[in-house]
Design a protein around this motif. Structure first.
Motif, PDB file in Angstrom:
ATOM      1  N   TYR A 366      23.139  27.302  -4.176  1.00  0.00           N
ATOM      2  CA  TYR A 366      22.908  28.612  -3.570  1.00  0.00           C
ATOM      3  C   TYR A 366      21.909  29.374  -4.430  1.00  0.00           C
ATOM      4  CZ  TYR A 366      26.924  28.120  -0.440  1.00  0.00           C
ATOM      5  OH  TYR A 366      27.788  27.705   0.549  1.00  0.00           O
ATOM      6  N   SER A 376      20.820  28.577   0.833  1.00  0.00           N
ATOM      7  CA  SER A 376      21.354  27.371   0.191  1.00  0.00           C
ATOM      8  C   SER A 376      20.547  26.130   0.548  1.00  0.00           C
ATOM      9  CB  SER A 376      22.810  27.144   0.616  1.00  0.00           C
ATOM     10  OG  SER A 376      22.898  26.954   2.016  1.00  0.00           O
ATOM     11  N   VAL A 377      20.670  25.141  -0.317  1.00  0.00           N
ATOM     12  CA  VAL A 377      20.176  23.797  -0.033  1.00  0.00           C
ATOM     13  C   VAL A 377      21.322  22.846  -0.355  1.00  0.00           C
ATOM     14  CG1 VAL A 377      19.136  23.533  -2.341  1.00  0.00           C
ATOM     15  CG2 VAL A 377      18.367  22.069  -0.469  1.00  0.00           C
ATOM     16  N   ASN A 398      18.363  22.809   4.223  1.00  0.00           N
ATOM     17  CA  ASN A 398      18.335  24.225   3.862  1.00  0.00           C
ATOM     18  C   ASN A 398      19.078  25.089   4.875  1.00  0.00           C
ATOM     19  OD1 ASN A 398      16.667  23.608   1.716  1.00  0.00           O
ATOM     20  ND2 ASN A 398      14.788  24.122   2.819  1.00  0.00           N
ATOM     21  N   SER A 399      19.376  26.314   4.472  1.00  0.00           N
ATOM     22  CA  SER A 399      19.841  27.326   5.416  1.00  0.00           C
ATOM     23  C   SER A 399      18.792  27.466   6.503  1.00  0.00           C
ATOM     24  CB  SER A 399      19.983  28.684   4.718  1.00  0.00           C
ATOM     25  OG  SER A 399      20.741  28.564   3.558  1.00  0.00           O
ATOM     26  N   PRO A 400      19.226  27.824   7.724  1.00  0.00           N
ATOM     27  CA  PRO A 400      18.244  27.966   8.802  1.00  0.00           C
ATOM     28  C   PRO A 400      17.303  29.152   8.570  1.00  0.00           C
ATOM     29  CG  PRO A 400      20.452  28.615   9.525  1.00  0.00           C
ATOM     30  CD  PRO A 400      20.606  28.047   8.163  1.00  0.00           C
ATOM     31  N   PHE A 407      24.808  36.104   8.436  1.00  0.00           N
ATOM     32  CA  PHE A 407      24.776  34.735   7.911  1.00  0.00           C
ATOM     33  C   PHE A 407      24.354  34.766   6.433  1.00  0.00           C
ATOM     34  CE2 PHE A 407      23.125  30.519   7.157  1.00  0.00           C
ATOM     35  CZ  PHE A 407      23.766  29.667   8.052  1.00  0.00           C
ATOM     36  N   LYS A 409      24.614  37.218   4.360  1.00  0.00           N
ATOM     37  CA  LYS A 409      25.673  37.853   3.571  1.00  0.00           C
ATOM     38  C   LYS A 409      26.795  36.853   3.304  1.00  0.00           C
ATOM     39  CE  LYS A 409      28.276  41.441   2.065  1.00  0.00           C
ATOM     40  NZ  LYS A 409      29.477  40.734   1.583  1.00  0.00           N
ATOM     41  N   GLN A 410      27.141  36.079   4.360  1.00  0.00           N
ATOM     42  CA  GLN A 410      28.176  35.050   4.189  1.00  0.00           C
ATOM     43  C   GLN A 410      27.774  34.062   3.105  1.00  0.00           C
ATOM     44  OE1 GLN A 410      28.766  33.547   8.265  1.00  0.00           O
ATOM     45  NE2 GLN A 410      30.889  33.222   7.679  1.00  0.00           N
ATOM     46  N   GLU A 411      26.516  33.649   3.123  1.00  0.00           N
ATOM     47  CA  GLU A 411      26.078  32.685   2.110  1.00  0.00           C
ATOM     48  C   GLU A 411      26.071  33.307   0.712  1.00  0.00           C
ATOM     49  OE1 GLU A 411      24.623  28.756   3.473  1.00  0.00           O
ATOM     50  OE2 GLU A 411      22.755  29.916   3.531  1.00  0.00           O
ATOM     51  N   ASP A 413      28.277  35.499  -0.252  1.00  0.00           N
ATOM     52  CA  ASP A 413      29.697  35.444  -0.628  1.00  0.00           C
ATOM     53  C   ASP A 413      30.098  34.025  -1.038  1.00  0.00           C
ATOM     54  OD1 ASP A 413      30.209  38.124  -0.214  1.00  0.00           O
ATOM     55  OD2 ASP A 413      30.793  37.856   1.888  1.00  0.00           O
ATOM     56  N   TYR A 414      29.605  33.042  -0.290  1.00  0.00           N
ATOM     57  CA  TYR A 414      29.920  31.652  -0.643  1.00  0.00           C
ATOM     58  C   TYR A 414      29.274  31.270  -1.969  1.00  0.00           C
ATOM     59  CZ  TYR A 414      31.926  30.983   4.024  1.00  0.00           C
ATOM     60  OH  TYR A 414      32.710  31.075   5.149  1.00  0.00           O
ATOM     61  N   ARG A 416      29.019  33.178  -4.546  1.00  0.00           N
ATOM     62  CA  ARG A 416      29.948  33.646  -5.576  1.00  0.00           C
ATOM     63  C   ARG A 416      31.194  32.758  -5.634  1.00  0.00           C
ATOM     64  NH1 ARG A 416      27.171  38.610  -4.375  1.00  0.00           N
ATOM     65  NH2 ARG A 416      28.023  38.704  -2.271  1.00  0.00           N
ATOM     66  N   GLY A 417      31.682  32.326  -4.462  1.00  0.00           N
ATOM     67  CA  GLY A 417      32.847  31.445  -4.428  1.00  0.00           C
ATOM     68  C   GLY A 417      32.540  30.088  -5.041  1.00  0.00           C
ATOM     69  N   TRP A 418      31.349  29.592  -4.711  1.00  0.00           N
ATOM     70  CA  TRP A 418      30.856  28.303  -5.237  1.00  0.00           C
ATOM     71  C   TRP A 418      30.844  28.339  -6.766  1.00  0.00           C
ATOM     72  CZ3 TRP A 418      25.757  28.708  -7.402  1.00  0.00           C
ATOM     73  CH2 TRP A 418      25.031  27.522  -7.608  1.00  0.00           C
TER      74      TRP A 418
END
Lengths: 428, 117
Positions: A366, A376-377, A398-400, A407, A409-411, A413-414, A416-418
């Protein structure tokens, strides 16, 4: 062979005065299948050590630093919304998992006798198998491709490509810079640690400047014509930081061949650029500890057997992470950690005289554009028919482009989770 | 949901997948020169990659938005992954990652994580 050798080494070890200190306390020695020494406690080495403990293998991990500061997420510190404490991890989690952690610098690897010497320690540490995960070192040479850049120059023009005091130095320089200043980033050719890292850094420095010093500019001088997640980064820069980030490709004269730290000037094939802050990411090679066993030969990085990550040069030594050549896998912390898992599984099998199974690995990277905008990739990796590590066709990517703000924003958040989940799994 | 249940589940899987801690002396090593065909990636090896984001044993990690994937019915996990793979359900990164696995591997991963309580 393996069995005989490990018995001999166990006996050798049993004679050593420091045996007690090498044994994880409270763990049964009866289950042990051998002794593994891991050099380097980053994403690769620490994961390998953790997973070897899961498989009841005795592990000694050697790292020169009192704690581990990760490059991933260190750009959030430069962006002004992350703290060094969030990217700093102690060795306590590894110790709790039963890993013997030795704080010191490796001064010798005896591949024949299968033992490692730590500077200042008279008794070498014996291994049945050695895992080397040293990350990168910089190619500092006056005659090299980046003349004038060395350790002293890095105090004026920080690389911050090994996180820690260098990250803090670059952050202080950004804080000290006046509004309207110019940040110059010098970016190397492939291969180097974290392909999208320089561009995430540019994004998060821009986030800080936009917030605090909006008249400032960032110039990226690149030794290549294309880069990771390029279309996503460039679209994001246009949308979020219009006019603030200028990328100069190799073809446009971005290749820097000389630096002058005294005047904060860098020289390209075509001209010169002067910055108020200059971040130089120099050309890289495998961490120098690999030279103690000649693991890279005359190359910059180490060739390995992709099934086990065992060195193509020296048996019983495995090289993982940024230091190895892992086919289609990029040099990332996530790749290193996945390689650590595969290597731990293979090493445990080999120590028990079993065949290692086929590896399966993932890379997920990310990058943040700002705290609410992530991209992300990703890739899934197996051994291909040609015996090299490939990315599974028609997967990953890659992300679209043109995704919604939700979308992105979600990435974020992910992202940070990652980081949090990965750091917890490895050092927690 | 006791820790003993978790341990025995894990042991069962280690036993099934052949990566169990050897309780007895190891078998003699195969000749080093031979290059035998690799055994396919075991469920454990496949699942280890998932843990990087979804937490140790797929249990997630507190305070993050990456969901836990353990302890849900295997059928449910398998159906979700296959719908990601076919882009029938659009999310973020999982549509891309799911495409890297065969349906059989997805079933085996689903079984693995379903059994972890």
């Amino acid at each position: 062979m393996i069995r005989t050798n490990s018995r001999r080494d166990v006996l050798k070890l049993a004679g050593a005065a420091s045996l007690a200190s090498l044994m994880p306390s409270g763990k049964s020695f009866a289950q042990a299948a051998g002794n593994v020494v891991v050099i380097g406690g980053g994403f690769g080495g620490a994961t390998a050590a953790k997973y070897l403990r899961k498989l009841s293998v005795n592990v000694t991990l050697i790292d020169a630093s009192p704690n581990l500061v990760t490059c991933p997420f260190s750009n959030t510190v430069l962006g002004g919304f992350g703290e060094m404490a969030q990217v700093t991890h102690s060795w306590d989690g590894l110790r709790r998992a039963g890993v013997t952690v030795v704080n010191g610098t490796v001064s010798a690897i005896d591949a024949q006798a299968k033992r490692v010497t730590v500077q200042g320690n008279t008794t070498p540490i014996a291994y049945d198998r050695l895992v080397v995960s040293p990350g990168i070192d910089f190619k500092f040479t006056d005659a090299g491709s980046l003349m004038g850049y060395n350790e002293a120059a890095a105090e004026r023009m920080p690389h911050a490509w090994k996180a820690g005091t260098q990250t803090e130095l670059l952050r202080r320089q950004l804080i000290a810079m006046d509004d309207g200043g110019v940040v110059v980033m010098v970016i190397p050719n492939n291969p180097y640690r974290c392909p999208p890292g320089p561009y995430e850094r540019a994004s998060l420095i821009a986030h800080y400047l936009k917030t605090s010093k909006p008249r400032s500019k960032i110039i990226l001088l690149d030794a290549k014509d294309t880069f990771s997640k390029q279309a996503l980064f460039q679209a994001a820069w246009q949308a979020v930081y219009p006019g603030m980030i200028e990328w100069v490709s190799f073809s446009q004269g971005g290749n820097v061949n000389r630096v002058d730290p005294a005047t904060l000037t860098v020289y390209t094939d075509f001209g010169m650029h002067k910055g108020n802050v200059v971040n130089v990411i120099p050309p890289q090679r495998a961490g120098r500890v690999v030279d103690l066993a000649g693991l890279a030969g005359t190359a910059d990085f180490c060739q390995i057997n992709p099934q086990t990550f065992e060195s193509r040069v020296t048996p019983n030594i495995h090289v993982i992470g940024d230091a190895c050549v892992a086919g289609a896998m990029p040099k990332s912390g996530f790749s290193a950690s996945n390689q650590g898992k595969v290597t731990a599984t293979a090493v445990a099998a080999l120590l028990r005289g079993q065949q290692p199974t086929a590896p399966s690995m993932i890379n997920v990277c990310y990058s943040l554009i700002n705290p609410d905008y992530g991209i992300s990739v990703s890739s899934v990796h197996r051994i291909g028919d040609d015996g090299t590590i490939i990315a599974v066709p028609n997967s990953g990517g890659n992300s679209p482009a043109n995704a919604s703000a939700d979308f992105r924003k979600q990435e974020a958040d992910y992202a940070r989770g990652w980081y949090a989940a990965m750091a917890n799994e490895i050092w927690g | 949901m006791t820790s003993r249940a978790i341990c025995s589940t894990a042991l069962l899987f280690f036993a099934l997948t052949g990566t169990a801690v050897a309780q007895q002396a190891p078998a003699p090593a195969a000749p080093a020169a031979a290059a035998p065909a690799m055994a396919p990636a075991s469920p454990v090896v496949l699942a280890n990659s998932c843990a990087s984001c979804h937490g140790v044993d797929g249990k997630g990690f507190a305070g993050t938005k990456v969901p836990a994937i353990n302890g849900r019915p295997a059928q449910e996990l398998s159906t979700i992954m296959k719908s990601f793979k076919a882009d029938q359900v659009t999310v973020t990164i999982m549509n891309r990652l799911a495409k890297g696995y065969t349906d059989a591997e997805i079933d085996s991963l689903a079984g693995y994580f379903a059994a972890i309580r």
